[in-house]
Write a protein that holds these residues in place. Structure first.
Motif, PDB file in Angstrom:
ATOM      1  N   ALA A 225     -82.166 -62.965 138.747  1.00 56.17           N
ATOM      2  CA  ALA A 225     -80.836 -62.366 138.561  1.00 56.17           C
ATOM      3  C   ALA A 225     -80.320 -62.713 137.174  1.00 56.17           C
ATOM      4  CB  ALA A 225     -79.880 -62.877 139.639  1.00 56.17           C
ATOM      5  N   ALA A 226     -80.882 -62.066 136.163  1.00 57.36           N
ATOM      6  CA  ALA A 226     -80.583 -62.420 134.775  1.00 57.36           C
ATOM      7  C   ALA A 226     -79.383 -61.640 134.257  1.00 57.36           C
ATOM      8  CB  ALA A 226     -81.808 -62.164 133.901  1.00 57.36           C
ATOM      9  N   LEU A 227     -78.540 -62.331 133.492  1.00 52.54           N
ATOM     10  CA  LEU A 227     -77.364 -61.695 132.905  1.00 52.54           C
ATOM     11  C   LEU A 227     -77.680 -61.015 131.578  1.00 52.54           C
ATOM     12  CD1 LEU A 227     -74.694 -64.477 133.502  1.00 52.54           C
ATOM     13  CD2 LEU A 227     -74.654 -62.199 134.498  1.00 52.54           C
ATOM     14  N   SER A 276     -67.840 -68.147 134.838  1.00 54.57           N
ATOM     15  CA  SER A 276     -68.217 -68.672 133.531  1.00 54.57           C
ATOM     16  C   SER A 276     -67.934 -67.651 132.436  1.00 54.57           C
ATOM     17  CB  SER A 276     -69.702 -69.041 133.515  1.00 54.57           C
ATOM     18  OG  SER A 276     -70.494 -67.883 133.399  1.00 54.57           O
ATOM     19  N   THR A 277     -67.855 -68.135 131.217  1.00 52.50           N
ATOM     20  CA  THR A 277     -67.669 -67.244 130.072  1.00 52.50           C
ATOM     21  C   THR A 277     -68.844 -66.288 129.916  1.00 52.50           C
ATOM     22  OG1 THR A 277     -68.617 -68.958 128.639  1.00 52.50           O
ATOM     23  CG2 THR A 277     -66.207 -68.852 128.790  1.00 52.50           C
ATOM     24  N   LEU A 278     -70.023 -66.689 130.377  1.00 55.60           N
ATOM     25  CA  LEU A 278     -71.204 -65.833 130.267  1.00 55.60           C
ATOM     26  C   LEU A 278     -71.077 -64.611 131.176  1.00 55.60           C
ATOM     27  CD1 LEU A 278     -73.921 -68.633 130.185  1.00 55.60           C
ATOM     28  CD2 LEU A 278     -73.185 -67.222 128.264  1.00 55.60           C
ATOM     29  N   VAL A 279     -70.533 -64.810 132.360  1.00 50.56           N
ATOM     30  CA  VAL A 279     -70.310 -63.685 133.268  1.00 50.56           C
ATOM     31  C   VAL A 279     -69.248 -62.749 132.693  1.00 50.56           C
ATOM     32  CG1 VAL A 279     -69.511 -63.010 135.567  1.00 50.56           C
ATOM     33  CG2 VAL A 279     -71.033 -64.973 135.320  1.00 50.56           C
ATOM     34  N   VAL A 280     -68.205 -63.326 132.119  1.00 52.55           N
ATOM     35  CA  VAL A 280     -67.164 -62.507 131.487  1.00 52.55           C
ATOM     36  C   VAL A 280     -67.760 -61.668 130.364  1.00 52.55           C
ATOM     37  CG1 VAL A 280     -65.078 -62.581 130.074  1.00 52.55           C
ATOM     38  CG2 VAL A 280     -65.266 -64.056 132.088  1.00 52.55           C
ATOM     39  N   LEU A 281     -68.601 -62.280 129.534  1.00 50.43           N
ATOM     40  CA  LEU A 281     -69.213 -61.566 128.415  1.00 50.43           C
ATOM     41  C   LEU A 281     -70.078 -60.411 128.919  1.00 50.43           C
ATOM     42  CD1 LEU A 281     -69.483 -61.517 125.335  1.00 50.43           C
ATOM     43  CD2 LEU A 281     -71.425 -63.081 125.548  1.00 50.43           C
ATOM     44  N   LYS A 282     -70.795 -60.653 130.022  1.00 53.14           N
ATOM     45  CA  LYS A 282     -71.610 -59.591 130.610  1.00 53.14           C
ATOM     46  C   LYS A 282     -70.739 -58.414 131.053  1.00 53.14           C
ATOM     47  CE  LYS A 282     -75.234 -57.654 132.692  1.00 53.14           C
ATOM     48  NZ  LYS A 282     -74.628 -56.565 133.461  1.00 53.14           N
ATOM     49  N   ARG A 283     -69.583 -58.704 131.626  1.00 48.17           N
ATOM     50  CA  ARG A 283     -68.709 -57.630 132.094  1.00 48.17           C
ATOM     51  C   ARG A 283     -68.065 -56.878 130.924  1.00 48.17           C
ATOM     52  NH1 ARG A 283     -69.585 -55.024 135.864  1.00 48.17           N
ATOM     53  NH2 ARG A 283     -67.580 -54.825 136.926  1.00 48.17           N
ATOM     54  N   ILE A 284     -67.804 -57.575 129.832  1.00 48.79           N
ATOM     55  CA  ILE A 284     -67.298 -56.898 128.637  1.00 48.79           C
ATOM     56  C   ILE A 284     -68.337 -55.897 128.137  1.00 48.79           C
ATOM     57  CG2 ILE A 284     -66.680 -57.254 126.206  1.00 48.79           C
ATOM     58  CD1 ILE A 284     -65.333 -59.868 127.058  1.00 48.79           C
ATOM     59  N   PHE A 285     -69.601 -56.292 128.199  1.00 47.92           N
ATOM     60  CA  PHE A 285     -70.668 -55.353 127.830  1.00 47.92           C
ATOM     61  C   PHE A 285     -70.732 -54.201 128.828  1.00 47.92           C
ATOM     62  CE2 PHE A 285     -75.067 -54.103 128.851  1.00 47.92           C
ATOM     63  CZ  PHE A 285     -75.365 -53.389 127.693  1.00 47.92           C
ATOM     64  N   ASP A 286     -70.652 -54.524 130.130  1.00 45.39           N
ATOM     65  CA  ASP A 286     -70.711 -53.469 131.150  1.00 45.39           C
ATOM     66  C   ASP A 286     -69.600 -52.437 130.953  1.00 45.39           C
ATOM     67  OD1 ASP A 286     -72.884 -54.688 132.345  1.00 45.39           O
ATOM     68  OD2 ASP A 286     -71.698 -55.711 133.883  1.00 45.39           O
ATOM     69  N   GLY A 287     -68.461 -52.900 130.444  1.00 50.55           N
ATOM     70  CA  GLY A 287     -67.344 -52.001 130.208  1.00 50.55           C
ATOM     71  C   GLY A 287     -67.478 -51.198 128.926  1.00 50.55           C
ATOM     72  N   ARG A 288     -68.621 -51.357 128.260  1.00 50.75           N
ATOM     73  CA  ARG A 288     -68.934 -50.637 127.018  1.00 50.75           C
ATOM     74  C   ARG A 288     -68.005 -51.020 125.865  1.00 50.75           C
ATOM     75  NH1 ARG A 288     -70.521 -44.494 129.186  1.00 50.75           N
ATOM     76  NH2 ARG A 288     -72.145 -45.189 130.647  1.00 50.75           N
ATOM     77  N   LEU A 290     -68.991 -53.573 124.075  1.00 50.97           N
ATOM     78  CA  LEU A 290     -69.994 -54.106 123.145  1.00 50.97           C
ATOM     79  C   LEU A 290     -71.260 -53.272 123.236  1.00 50.97           C
ATOM     80  CD1 LEU A 290     -69.760 -57.961 123.838  1.00 50.97           C
ATOM     81  CD2 LEU A 290     -68.961 -56.789 121.775  1.00 50.97           C
ATOM     82  N   ARG A 291     -71.938 -53.132 122.115  1.00 47.10           N
ATOM     83  CA  ARG A 291     -73.247 -52.499 122.136  1.00 47.10           C
ATOM     84  C   ARG A 291     -74.291 -53.553 122.503  1.00 47.10           C
ATOM     85  NH1 ARG A 291     -73.845 -48.429 117.068  1.00 47.10           N
ATOM     86  NH2 ARG A 291     -73.823 -50.361 115.862  1.00 47.10           N
ATOM     87  N   TRP A 292     -75.472 -53.069 122.933  1.00 47.87           N
ATOM     88  CA  TRP A 292     -76.501 -53.960 123.468  1.00 47.87           C
ATOM     89  C   TRP A 292     -76.904 -55.051 122.485  1.00 47.87           C
ATOM     90  CZ3 TRP A 292     -78.495 -55.829 127.649  1.00 47.87           C
ATOM     91  CH2 TRP A 292     -79.742 -56.446 127.610  1.00 47.87           C
ATOM     92  N   ASP A 293     -77.174 -54.690 121.234  1.00 53.45           N
ATOM     93  CA  ASP A 293     -77.623 -55.688 120.260  1.00 53.45           C
ATOM     94  C   ASP A 293     -76.542 -56.736 120.001  1.00 53.45           C
ATOM     95  OD1 ASP A 293     -80.011 -54.385 120.069  1.00 53.45           O
ATOM     96  OD2 ASP A 293     -79.556 -53.355 118.181  1.00 53.45           O
ATOM     97  N   ASP A 294     -75.310 -56.281 119.909  1.00 53.10           N
ATOM     98  CA  ASP A 294     -74.196 -57.207 119.698  1.00 53.10           C
ATOM     99  C   ASP A 294     -74.037 -58.132 120.897  1.00 53.10           C
ATOM    100  OD1 ASP A 294     -72.028 -58.436 118.546  1.00 53.10           O
ATOM    101  OD2 ASP A 294     -70.610 -56.823 119.016  1.00 53.10           O
ATOM    102  N   TYR A 295     -74.142 -57.557 122.092  1.00 46.78           N
ATOM    103  CA  TYR A 295     -74.040 -58.363 123.318  1.00 46.78           C
ATOM    104  C   TYR A 295     -75.132 -59.419 123.369  1.00 46.78           C
ATOM    105  CZ  TYR A 295     -74.854 -59.578 128.216  1.00 46.78           C
ATOM    106  OH  TYR A 295     -75.088 -60.261 129.379  1.00 46.78           O
ATOM    107  N   GLN A 296     -76.371 -59.038 123.060  1.00 49.60           N
ATOM    108  CA  GLN A 296     -77.478 -59.986 123.088  1.00 49.60           C
ATOM    109  C   GLN A 296     -77.215 -61.169 122.164  1.00 49.60           C
ATOM    110  OE1 GLN A 296     -79.453 -59.518 125.781  1.00 49.60           O
ATOM    111  NE2 GLN A 296     -81.365 -59.204 124.682  1.00 49.60           N
ATOM    112  N   GLN A 297     -76.737 -60.888 120.961  1.00 56.70           N
ATOM    113  CA  GLN A 297     -76.471 -61.955 120.002  1.00 56.70           C
ATOM    114  C   GLN A 297     -75.313 -62.841 120.462  1.00 56.70           C
ATOM    115  OE1 GLN A 297     -78.240 -62.823 117.107  1.00 56.70           O
ATOM    116  NE2 GLN A 297     -76.918 -64.611 117.455  1.00 56.70           N
ATOM    117  N   ARG A 298     -74.244 -62.208 120.933  1.00 62.10           N
ATOM    118  CA  ARG A 298     -73.096 -62.991 121.398  1.00 62.10           C
ATOM    119  C   ARG A 298     -73.443 -63.822 122.624  1.00 62.10           C
ATOM    120  NH1 ARG A 298     -68.073 -61.707 119.265  1.00 62.10           N
ATOM    121  NH2 ARG A 298     -68.033 -59.902 117.853  1.00 62.10           N
ATOM    122  N   TYR A 299     -74.273 -63.268 123.506  1.00 57.51           N
ATOM    123  CA  TYR A 299     -74.695 -64.010 124.696  1.00 57.51           C
ATOM    124  C   TYR A 299     -75.496 -65.245 124.295  1.00 57.51           C
ATOM    125  CZ  TYR A 299     -76.421 -64.993 129.395  1.00 57.51           C
ATOM    126  OH  TYR A 299     -76.696 -65.619 130.584  1.00 57.51           O
TER     127      TYR A 299
END
Length: 373
Positions: A225-227, A276-288, A290-299
């Motif tokens: 179950a990877a974020l 956790s902040t990591l779950v929040v960051l994932k949801r910010i990406f899910d809400g579009r 963030l773009r994928w590359d930006d999300y990966q780096q921020r994660y």
């Protein structure tokens, strides 16, 4: 013998240290004594009889394997993973008989969902079942407290929850989060969720709800179950969506998010949702947002920050055995075993095995800590 060391995950360095005559045994220039062979089998956690087979046995994962590396299923499971699944299956079998004997009803939400169902609707059902709406979480001081509270609420709904970072009680056999994060053993009477406790607590809360989503689907599964990485498995995608929506509802996030995924903003939202902040960051990406590359780096950056805090001592430490062990076993399961044993339904030696204890005093201390139903 080569199969045994690969199955145990031994490196060449480990082989040289723990079986210094290994190469000689392989090329036939020396033969192990029976005692050496017994020690080797014990060290690699391989039944000694298997070493005499003409070829290594096939040991598939005994439940559907949803993990993927690219588009392919992960190859040979480790002995630590296999032993963990077998142990949970054994405990689930005992609890199923116990529940049946005591007239427990089937759990109605097991198998109540389909992949065609809207994850947002199923996530809402999960929050309602667990009383885990945003306003319900205000009683928790942090997402770490929310994790403990979530375990209790899932167990109160009838699901056994076991969180362990080692095989049984063997501190020398640490589970590898890179191999798996959790699994679900689905049963209408005794569903069970196992979460890899060697993973970060940030990941554990997501894994727990992800595995609960598998229970809703009515399908046992071994999961990653990877974020921060995508999956091509339909069931894993669906369970990821349910878990993310259950923890951080998108409709609420769109209103609450201030538009800048800074550490301060992630921390503020983490306090709001008790995740956790990591779950929040994932949801910010899910809400579009963030773009994928930006999300990966921020994660990656946020994961390093969180891990640095852990290493500095925040949330670290194994804790007292009698506080930790009930979480490894499932409090609901442990309480049932203790009750049945004290009532004479289960023999003490069987209870010791089920509870992972060897001494009567340890059993007695668990009785005092957990109590009887």
């Amino acid at each position: 013998m080569r199969w045994a060391v690969e199955r145990a995950g031994w490196s060449e360095e480990t082989i040289a240290r723990r079986a210094p005559r290994f190469d000689a045994w392989l090329n036939g220039s020396a033969l192990p004594t029976l005692k050496q062979l017994e020690n080797f089998a014990h060290a690699t956690h391989a039944p000694i009889g298997l070493l005499f087979l003409p070829s290594p046995p096939d040991e598939p994962v005994p439940i559907p394997d949803m993990r993927t590396m690219g588009n392919r299923a992960v190859a040979r499971p480790s002995v630590d993973l296999l032993d963990t699944i077998y142990s949970c299956q054994s405990r689930q079998s005992w609890y199923r008989d116990y529940a049946h004997t005591h007239g427990y009803p089937n759990i109605d939400f097991v198998g109540s969902a389909r992949l065609s169902d809207d994850p947002v609707i199923v996530a809402s059902r999960v929050r309602q079942l667990l009383h885990f709406e945003i306003e319900d979480r205000m009683s928790f001081a942090s997402w770490k407290e929310a994790l403990r509270g979530l375990i209790d609420r899932i167990e109160n709904a009838g699901v056994l929850v076991m969180v362990n970072g080692i095989v049984g009680v063997d501190t020398h056999r640490k589970l590898n989060p890179k191999e798996f994060r959790g699994f679900a053993l689905v049963d209408p009477l005794a569903p069970l969720i196992f979460v890899n406790g060697a993973d970060t607590k940030a990941a554990q809360i997501f894994t727990m709800v992800h595995e609960l989503a598998h229970v809703y689907l009515g399908e046992s599964a071994l999961s990653d179950a990877a974020l921060a990485k995508p999956t091509d498995n339909d069931a894993e995608q669906w369970c990821n969506l349910v878990a993310a929506e259950a923890l951080v509802p998108m409709a609420d996030l769109r209103t609450a998010y201030r538009g800048d995924p800074s550490v301060a903003e992630l921390t503020r939202l983490a306090r709001r949702y008790r995740v956790s902040t990591l779950v929040v960051l994932k949801r910010i990406f899910d809400g579009r947002f963030l773009r994928w590359d930006d999300y990966q780096q921020r994660y990656a950056d946020e994961l390093r920050r969180v891990m640095a805090l852990l290493k500095a001592g925040e949330g670290n430490g194994g804790g007292d055995f009698y506080n930790v062990h009930p979480l490894r076993l499932s409090r609901q399961f442990a309480r049932a075993v203790i009750t049945d044993t004290l009532e004479g339904g289960t023999q003490f030696r069987d209870a010791y095995n089920l509870l992972g204890t060897k001494k009567h005093q340890t059993f007695q201390n668990l009785v005092e800590k957990i109590g009887a139903a």
